[in-house]
Enzyme design. Structure first.
Site, PDB file in Angstrom:
ATOM      1  N   GLY A 183       0.805  -1.233   0.000  1.00  0.00           N
ATOM      2  CA  GLY A 183       0.000   0.000   0.000  1.00  0.00           C
ATOM      3  C   GLY A 183       0.831   1.272   0.000  1.00  0.00           C
ATOM      4  O   GLY A 183       0.309   2.357   0.216  1.00  0.00           O
ATOM      5  N   LYS A 201       6.427  16.769  -3.523  1.00  0.00           N
ATOM      6  CA  LYS A 201       6.698  17.015  -2.103  1.00  0.00           C
ATOM      7  C   LYS A 201       7.825  18.036  -1.937  1.00  0.00           C
ATOM      8  O   LYS A 201       7.770  18.898  -1.049  1.00  0.00           O
ATOM      9  CB  LYS A 201       7.044  15.699  -1.411  1.00  0.00           C
ATOM     10  CG  LYS A 201       5.850  14.753  -1.321  1.00  0.00           C
ATOM     11  CD  LYS A 201       6.284  13.335  -0.959  1.00  0.00           C
ATOM     12  CE  LYS A 201       5.087  12.421  -0.767  1.00  0.00           C
ATOM     13  NZ  LYS A 201       5.466  11.011  -0.696  1.00  0.00           N
TER      14      LYS A 201
HETATM   15  N1  LIG Z   1      -1.470   5.944   0.259  1.00  0.00           N
HETATM   16  C1  LIG Z   1      -0.550   6.658   0.876  1.00  0.00           C
HETATM   17  O1  LIG Z   1       0.355   6.127   1.523  1.00  0.00           O
HETATM   18  C2  LIG Z   1      -0.566   8.140   0.811  1.00  0.00           C
HETATM   19  C3  LIG Z   1      -1.454   8.822   0.007  1.00  0.00           C
HETATM   20  N2  LIG Z   1      -1.445  10.186  -0.027  1.00  0.00           N
HETATM   21  C4  LIG Z   1      -2.393  10.917  -0.838  1.00  0.00           C
HETATM   22  O2  LIG Z   1      -3.691  10.663  -0.369  1.00  0.00           O
HETATM   23  C5  LIG Z   1      -4.616  10.721  -1.435  1.00  0.00           C
HETATM   24  C6  LIG Z   1      -5.403   9.424  -1.478  1.00  0.00           C
HETATM   25  O3  LIG Z   1      -4.498   8.365  -1.664  1.00  0.00           O
HETATM   26  P1  LIG Z   1      -4.955   6.837  -1.507  1.00  0.00           P
HETATM   27  O4  LIG Z   1      -5.982   6.699  -0.471  1.00  0.00           O
HETATM   28  O5  LIG Z   1      -3.687   6.063  -1.392  1.00  0.00           O
HETATM   29  O6  LIG Z   1      -5.596   6.576  -2.951  1.00  0.00           O
HETATM   30  P2  LIG Z   1      -6.684   5.477  -3.345  1.00  0.00           P
HETATM   31  O7  LIG Z   1      -6.593   5.328  -4.822  1.00  0.00           O
HETATM   32  O8  LIG Z   1      -6.538   4.271  -2.506  1.00  0.00           O
HETATM   33  O9  LIG Z   1      -8.033   6.196  -2.934  1.00  0.00           O
HETATM   34  C7  LIG Z   1      -8.647   7.208  -3.658  1.00  0.00           C
HETATM   35  C8  LIG Z   1     -10.128   6.880  -3.700  1.00  0.00           C
HETATM   36  O10 LIG Z   1     -10.832   7.979  -4.258  1.00  0.00           O
HETATM   37  C9  LIG Z   1     -11.849   7.458  -5.090  1.00  0.00           C
HETATM   38  N3  LIG Z   1     -12.241   8.464  -6.052  1.00  0.00           N
HETATM   39  C10 LIG Z   1     -11.628   8.845  -7.177  1.00  0.00           C
HETATM   40  N4  LIG Z   1     -12.315   9.819  -7.804  1.00  0.00           N
HETATM   41  C11 LIG Z   1     -13.391  10.051  -7.049  1.00  0.00           C
HETATM   42  C12 LIG Z   1     -14.481  10.938  -7.155  1.00  0.00           C
HETATM   43  N5  LIG Z   1     -14.606  11.769  -8.188  1.00  0.00           N
HETATM   44  N6  LIG Z   1     -15.423  10.941  -6.179  1.00  0.00           N
HETATM   45  C13 LIG Z   1     -15.310  10.115  -5.129  1.00  0.00           C
HETATM   46  N7  LIG Z   1     -14.302   9.235  -4.963  1.00  0.00           N
HETATM   47  C14 LIG Z   1     -13.363   9.212  -5.921  1.00  0.00           C
HETATM   48  C15 LIG Z   1     -11.242   6.218  -5.717  1.00  0.00           C
HETATM   49  O11 LIG Z   1     -12.251   5.336  -6.164  1.00  0.00           O
HETATM   50  C16 LIG Z   1     -10.440   5.647  -4.545  1.00  0.00           C
HETATM   51  O12 LIG Z   1     -11.186   4.737  -3.785  1.00  0.00           O
HETATM   52  C17 LIG Z   1      -3.792  11.018  -2.686  1.00  0.00           C
HETATM   53  O13 LIG Z   1      -3.772  12.403  -2.907  1.00  0.00           O
HETATM   54  C18 LIG Z   1      -2.401  10.519  -2.298  1.00  0.00           C
HETATM   55  O14 LIG Z   1      -1.385  11.152  -3.016  1.00  0.00           O
HETATM   56  C19 LIG Z   1      -0.586  10.929   0.748  1.00  0.00           C
HETATM   57  C20 LIG Z   1       0.318  10.308   1.564  1.00  0.00           C
HETATM   58  C21 LIG Z   1       0.421   8.872   1.621  1.00  0.00           C
HETATM   59  N1  LIG Z   2       3.490   6.800  -2.755  1.00  0.00           N
HETATM   60  C1  LIG Z   2       3.990   7.576  -1.691  1.00  0.00           C
HETATM   61  C2  LIG Z   2       3.019   7.634  -0.547  1.00  0.00           C
HETATM   62  C3  LIG Z   2       2.332   8.864  -0.537  1.00  0.00           C
HETATM   63  O1  LIG Z   2       2.865   9.934  -0.287  1.00  0.00           O
HETATM   64  C4  LIG Z   2       5.267   6.972  -1.168  1.00  0.00           C
HETATM   65  O2  LIG Z   2       5.647   5.901  -1.620  1.00  0.00           O
HETATM   66  O3  LIG Z   2       5.892   7.604  -0.327  1.00  0.00           O
END
Ligand SMILES: NC(=O)C1=CN([C@@H]2O[C@H](COP(=O)(O)OP(=O)(O)OC[C@H]3O[C@@H](n4cnc5c(N)ncnc54)[C@H](O)[C@@H]3O)[C@@H](O)[C@H]2O)C=CC1
Ligand SMILES: N[C@@H](CC=O)C(=O)O
Ligand code: NA
Length: 433
Positions: A183, A201
């Protein structure tokens, strides 16, 4: 206090869990309960453990403009519709918490302008280095200081891959698949392995550290897809390790305290194994901040993953909710310094260069002449192997990057150089004070 959640993926689902499990503590800390008003998703038919189906909607636009919503959390990611939804939320008097580094780095200015215009909060601690409190220290704790440099590992996926290549001799693809299954990786791994995630970042960090506008397009970016087993072995031979580094530096001028400009860059580089960043393993992140009065500060922890990132989102949510309760918005971005972002060619770095050469008299002289021609000083040179196997390993002193690139081009043109097998920048000369 009513909260709308946009997106229920890796991060969003953990936000829902923490809001439920910590409801009483959060209410006590804010001074009023935090209640989920709705969750916008793309696929409503999906069964989501612990999520009340009555809250789920596909109408994100309707949700962010609802009168009974006070705060919007955006964890959809990407540019659109996230930008429009956040702008709509602020326009209708809501504050916003987001983890969206891609959008902040591409068009943060539009969002910050909206926050200022509508008196809304825009908090984004989760967008850089996940759980690690880094943006609030830069934005608030260090706002009275003069930051010189921010240097760190801000992408967990690439650190995991490079660590596996270094410690387990893993191949690139195998390590990437593992990082995705854990993840850490973005849905499209290009953002991680090509350095886009780290560059976004770096832009956010540089903007906060230097109070100067920086976008992702300003950041010099190189990913890790070209890092080979030979590079990793070369680093080991130098008692170094390869890390994808984000570096934001104030470039000093002779007279001005503010400096000539800033250098913001992301690339794989060798750092000595004795450097504290070398011991950052797996998907962990670590960032050094060097400031005039504070000296060197190191921030370390989980930079990715659902729960750690949700922790940062919840921290922002409580801060914003407290501001709403108190009727006083938090600090707004200021980019008064307007320092230019300098081209990479003007950035001063060191190079490690590994050459396959013919093993005969005059080769070292020809190679050294190429360095001299571009006024690049050599720190160390050694020959490995003999005859057909002869290789030269050269490490330079600090020089403008443009001069170092010109040296490499020149070396490629020499008859005695069979191949430039590996070129990598070397960082970490200045250990923290
Ligand atoms: N996964 C991680 O470790 C980290 C993620 N982030 C940021 O957090 C944010 C979310 O990341 P994740 O949860 O990993 O992504 P993810 O892909 O798991 O979740 C995003 C969700 O948003 C939904 N989605 C997309 N378009 C949509 C819409 N128009 N309306 C409603 N739902 C919609 C998708 O179906 C998906 O379930 C991103 O900006 C990412 O860069 C930041 C730091 C760490
Ligand atoms: N994909 C990123 C997580 C979100 O910031 C990472 O690998 O650090
Ligand atoms: Na953070």
């Amino acid at each position: 206090m009513r909260v709308a959640l946009l997106g229920c993926g890796v991060v969003g689902s953990e936000v829902v869990r923490l809001l439920r499990e910590q409801a009483d503590d959060l209410a006590a800390r804010v001074g009023t309960p935090l209640e989920l008003a709705g969750i916008a998703v793309r696929r409503p038919e999906r069964v989501r453990a612990g999520v009340d189906p009555a809250l789920v909607t596909t109408d994100a636009q309707g949700l962010v403009t609802r009168d009974d919503v006070d705060i919007v959390i955006e964890v959809i990611g990407g540019i659109e519709p996230a930008r429009t939804l956040m702008l709509e939320a602020m326009k209708t008097g809501k504050s916003v918490v987001t983890a969206n580094k891609a959008l902040l780095a591409e068009d943060g200015a539009t969002l910050f302008a909206a926050a200022r215009e509508y008196g809304a909060d825009l908090y984004y601690e989760a967008s850089v280095a996940g759980a690690i409190p880094l943006l609030r220290p830069l934005r608030e704790s260090l706002v009275g200081d003069h930051v010189h440099r921010v240097l760190g590992i801000v992408n967990g996926t690439t650190n995991y891959i490079l660590d596996q290549m270094d410690s387990a001799g893993a191949g690139f693809n195998e390590a990437l698949e593992e990082a995705q299954s854990l993840g850490y990786a973005e849905a499209d791994p290009t953002a991680d392995v090509e350095g886009f995630d780290a560059a976004a970042k770096a832009a956010i960090l540089a903007q906060l550290a230097f109070h100067t506008p920086v976008t992702a397009a300003d950041v010099h970016r190189e990913g890790i897809t070209e890092v080979s087993a030979a590079d990793v072995a070369g680093a080991t031979g130098m008692d170094c390790v390869v890390k994808l580094l984000a570096i934001c530096e104030r470039v000093p001028s002779d007279d001005g305290r503010n400096g000539r400009g800033v250098s913001v860059r992301v690339y794989p580089a060798m750092i000595p194994r004795t450097h504290p960043l070398a011991s950052v393993r797996e998907a962990y992140n670590a960032v050094f901040v060097e400031a005039e009065s504070a000296g060197s500060l190191m921030f370390y922890g989980a930079g990715a993953g659902g729960a750690p990132t949700a922790s940062a989102v919840l921290g922002d949510l409580v801060a914003v909710a407290r501001n709403v309760v108190g009727g006083t918005p938090g600090p707004v971005e200021v980019t008064y310094a307007k320092l230019p972002v300098l081209p990479m060619g003007e950035t001063v770095t060191r190079y490690y260069i590994h050459l396959d050469v013919t093993d005969e008299a005059g080769v070292l002289a020809a190679v050294a002449a190429e360095f001299a021609r571009h006024e690049v000083s050599i720190q160390a040179v050694r020959q490995v192997g003999l005859g057909e196997e002869a290789q030269l390993v050269v490490v330079t002193h600090r020089a403008p990057d443009a001069a170092l690139s010109a040296v490499v081009e020149g070396l490629r043109g020499l008859d005695s150089v069979r191949e430039v097998a590996s070129v990598m920048r070397v960082e970490g000369e200045e250990t923290p004070r």
